[in-house]
Design an enzyme around this catalytic site. Structure first.
Site, PDB file in Angstrom:
ATOM      1  N   ASP A  72       0.817  -1.210   0.000  1.00 60.56           N
ATOM      2  CA  ASP A  72       0.000   0.000   0.000  1.00 60.56           C
ATOM      3  C   ASP A  72       0.853   1.263   0.000  1.00 60.56           C
ATOM      4  O   ASP A  72       0.486   2.272  -0.608  1.00 60.56           O
ATOM      5  CB  ASP A  72      -0.932   0.007   1.214  1.00 60.56           C
ATOM      6  CG  ASP A  72      -2.160  -0.877   1.010  1.00 60.56           C
ATOM      7  OD1 ASP A  72      -2.344  -1.395  -0.114  1.00 60.56           O
ATOM      8  OD2 ASP A  72      -2.941  -1.045   1.963  1.00 60.56           O
ATOM      9  N   GLY A  73       2.007   1.223   0.667  1.00 55.83           N
ATOM     10  CA  GLY A  73       2.890   2.388   0.667  1.00 55.83           C
ATOM     11  C   GLY A  73       3.372   2.741  -0.727  1.00 55.83           C
ATOM     12  O   GLY A  73       3.481   3.921  -1.081  1.00 55.83           O
ATOM     13  N   ASN A 146      -4.445   8.921   1.159  1.00 59.54           N
ATOM     14  CA  ASN A 146      -4.845   8.308   2.426  1.00 59.54           C
ATOM     15  C   ASN A 146      -5.229   9.302   3.513  1.00 59.54           C
ATOM     16  O   ASN A 146      -6.394   9.421   3.866  1.00 59.54           O
ATOM     17  CB  ASN A 146      -3.717   7.412   2.948  1.00 59.54           C
ATOM     18  CG  ASN A 146      -4.082   5.941   2.954  1.00 59.54           C
ATOM     19  OD1 ASN A 146      -5.026   5.534   2.301  1.00 59.54           O
ATOM     20  ND2 ASN A 146      -3.320   5.150   3.683  1.00 59.54           N
ATOM     21  N   ASP A 147      -4.225   9.996   4.064  1.00 56.62           N
ATOM     22  CA  ASP A 147      -4.530  10.798   5.242  1.00 56.62           C
ATOM     23  C   ASP A 147      -3.483  11.865   5.532  1.00 56.62           C
ATOM     24  O   ASP A 147      -2.397  11.872   4.961  1.00 56.62           O
ATOM     25  CB  ASP A 147      -4.679   9.898   6.487  1.00 56.62           C
ATOM     26  CG  ASP A 147      -3.482   8.976   6.713  1.00 56.62           C
ATOM     27  OD1 ASP A 147      -2.350   9.364   6.366  1.00 56.62           O
ATOM     28  OD2 ASP A 147      -3.673   7.856   7.218  1.00 56.62           O
ATOM     29  N   ARG A 155       5.293  13.860  23.401  1.00 60.89           N
ATOM     30  CA  ARG A 155       4.432  14.437  24.431  1.00 60.89           C
ATOM     31  C   ARG A 155       3.044  14.745  23.882  1.00 60.89           C
ATOM     32  O   ARG A 155       2.829  14.824  22.677  1.00 60.89           O
ATOM     33  CB  ARG A 155       5.055  15.727  24.986  1.00 60.89           C
ATOM     34  CG  ARG A 155       6.380  15.513  25.704  1.00 60.89           C
ATOM     35  CD  ARG A 155       6.880  16.810  26.296  1.00 60.89           C
ATOM     36  NE  ARG A 155       8.148  16.650  26.992  1.00 60.89           N
ATOM     37  CZ  ARG A 155       8.782  17.641  27.618  1.00 60.89           C
ATOM     38  NH1 ARG A 155       8.256  18.856  27.619  1.00 60.89           N
ATOM     39  NH2 ARG A 155       9.926  17.419  28.227  1.00 60.89           N
ATOM     40  N   ASP A 174      -2.486  12.573  21.755  1.00 59.22           N
ATOM     41  CA  ASP A 174      -1.296  12.355  20.927  1.00 59.22           C
ATOM     42  C   ASP A 174      -1.385  13.082  19.587  1.00 59.22           C
ATOM     43  O   ASP A 174      -0.367  13.407  18.976  1.00 59.22           O
ATOM     44  CB  ASP A 174      -1.103  10.857  20.672  1.00 59.22           C
ATOM     45  CG  ASP A 174      -0.566  10.132  21.893  1.00 59.22           C
ATOM     46  OD1 ASP A 174      -0.247  10.804  22.894  1.00 59.22           O
ATOM     47  OD2 ASP A 174      -0.457   8.901  21.854  1.00 59.22           O
ATOM     48  N   THR A 185      -9.171   2.706   6.282  1.00 59.05           N
ATOM     49  CA  THR A 185      -8.735   1.369   6.700  1.00 59.05           C
ATOM     50  C   THR A 185      -7.262   1.348   7.094  1.00 59.05           C
ATOM     51  O   THR A 185      -6.682   0.276   7.263  1.00 59.05           O
ATOM     52  CB  THR A 185      -8.965   0.343   5.566  1.00 59.05           C
ATOM     53  OG1 THR A 185      -8.362   0.812   4.362  1.00 59.05           O
ATOM     54  CG2 THR A 185     -10.449   0.115   5.343  1.00 59.05           C
ATOM     55  N   TYR A 187      -4.355   4.101   9.336  1.00 60.42           N
ATOM     56  CA  TYR A 187      -4.094   4.554  10.709  1.00 60.42           C
ATOM     57  C   TYR A 187      -5.391   4.932  11.423  1.00 60.42           C
ATOM     58  O   TYR A 187      -5.554   4.670  12.629  1.00 60.42           O
ATOM     59  CB  TYR A 187      -3.135   5.749  10.635  1.00 60.42           C
ATOM     60  CG  TYR A 187      -2.527   6.182  11.940  1.00 60.42           C
ATOM     61  CD1 TYR A 187      -2.695   5.456  13.121  1.00 60.42           C
ATOM     62  CD2 TYR A 187      -1.734   7.342  12.000  1.00 60.42           C
ATOM     63  CE1 TYR A 187      -2.108   5.868  14.305  1.00 60.42           C
ATOM     64  CE2 TYR A 187      -1.143   7.754  13.174  1.00 60.42           C
ATOM     65  CZ  TYR A 187      -1.336   7.023  14.328  1.00 60.42           C
ATOM     66  OH  TYR A 187      -0.756   7.440  15.494  1.00 60.42           O
ATOM     67  N   SER A 188      -6.316   5.542  10.710  1.00 59.83           N
ATOM     68  CA  SER A 188      -7.581   5.950  11.320  1.00 59.83           C
ATOM     69  C   SER A 188      -8.321   4.762  11.927  1.00 59.83           C
ATOM     70  O   SER A 188      -8.843   4.839  13.044  1.00 59.83           O
ATOM     71  CB  SER A 188      -8.465   6.643  10.272  1.00 59.83           C
ATOM     72  OG  SER A 188      -9.723   6.981  10.821  1.00 59.83           O
TER      73      SER A 188
END
Length: 285
Positions: A72-73, A146-147, A155, A174, A185, A187-188
């Site tokens: 996918d990358g 994607n995102d 932190r 975070d 589908t 990281y989210s």
């Protein structure tokens, strides 16, 4: 003569062995095939005998089809290159789960038949434009399939989110993810966000480890302009990741995400529904 651009990821296809099989088979079917690996792990390039390696940017104009061989990358990287040229991409999974890819490496015969066809079904996937504004000035621009991920480094950070300049949510955590249906589908989903059909038109926002019970995911209309403001305390750092690429953020930076004029054109090659694919992939260990 039909021009096919082969874009393998040499990390996934060792020595380009699978790619060479596809190149040879397509050439035998009378097509012009150009080999454009996306990148190499080492300076030592392994070229299949009889194949000349070419730069993707030099070959993409005038191509009829791009065949992406990787995970996918690899697809996300290629999508950003191909979208402005409106060239369809046929995807072959050489990675692990491969949510975006249509075919697996054992689908060689189907791949050859589709590439040789005069017409194929194309799915248009929504993309996003991302800008970073600092002190009223745009300092960074990108677009993605994607995102866009806004996070602190080591932190917690204070996140404010707006839709068309109206407050949506505020929390300490975070970070936050703004994604397309394709990115739902990725990281989210891992952060607890909703799964959205990839051919839909929506923006989804998903908090990452929020320290607030009211910080939930939202699914928005595609014409919304989502603005994320990040507040960093003394000595804190933040960053923006747009389909993997990283950009350092400073205190009070504003990240704006909107629907892009570009779309990714993916060749629909599988008969399986999106729901079947998700259930199969999520059932894997």
């Amino acid at each position: 003569m039909k021009k096919i651009v082969l874009c393998p990821n040499p990390i996934r296809d060792i020595d380009l062995a699978y790619t060479e099989t596809i190149r040879r088979r397509l050439t035998e079917r009378g097509m012009e095939v150009v080999l454009c690996p996306l990148h190499y792990v080492t300076e030592e390039r392994t070229e299949p005998e009889g194949a000349e390696l070419c730069a993707l940017q030099d070959q993409i104009r005038g191509a009829d089809l791009i065949i992406c061989i990787g995970g996918d990358g690899t697809i996300l990287h290629l999508a950003r290159v191909a979208a402005p040229y409106e060239i369809p991409i046929l995807t072959v999974n050489m990675g692990r789960r491969g949510f975006i890819a249509e075919l697996e490496r054992e689908d060689t015969e189907k791949l050859i038949d589709i590439a040789a066809a005069d017409a194929y079904s194309i799915q248009r996937r929504m993309m996003i434009d991302v800008t970073v504004r600092r002190n009223g000035q745009i300092i960074h621009e990108a677009f993605a399939l994607n995102d866009a991920v806004v996070r602190g480094v080591t932190r917690l950070v204070d996140i404010e989110v707006y839709g068309d300049d109206r407050p949506i949510t505020r929390f300490i955590g975070d970070g936050i993810i703004v994604c397309t249906p394709t990115g739902s589908t990725a990281y989210s989903m891992a952060a607890g966000g909703p799964i959205i059909e990839p051919n839909a038109r929506n923006l989804a926002i998903t908090p990452i480890c929020a320290h607030a019970l009211i910080a939930k995911s939202f699914v928005l209309a595609p014409n919304r302009a989502v603005t994320v403001k990040i507040t960093l305390g003394d000595g804190k750092q933040g960053y923006l990741a747009v389909d993997g690429g990283s950009f350092a953020l400073e205190n009070q930076d504003e990240i704006k995400v909107t629907q892009s004029k570009y779309v990714t054109r993916l060749v629909k090659a599988s008969e399986r529904s999106f729901y079947e694919i998700v259930n199969d992939k999520l059932g894997e260990l």
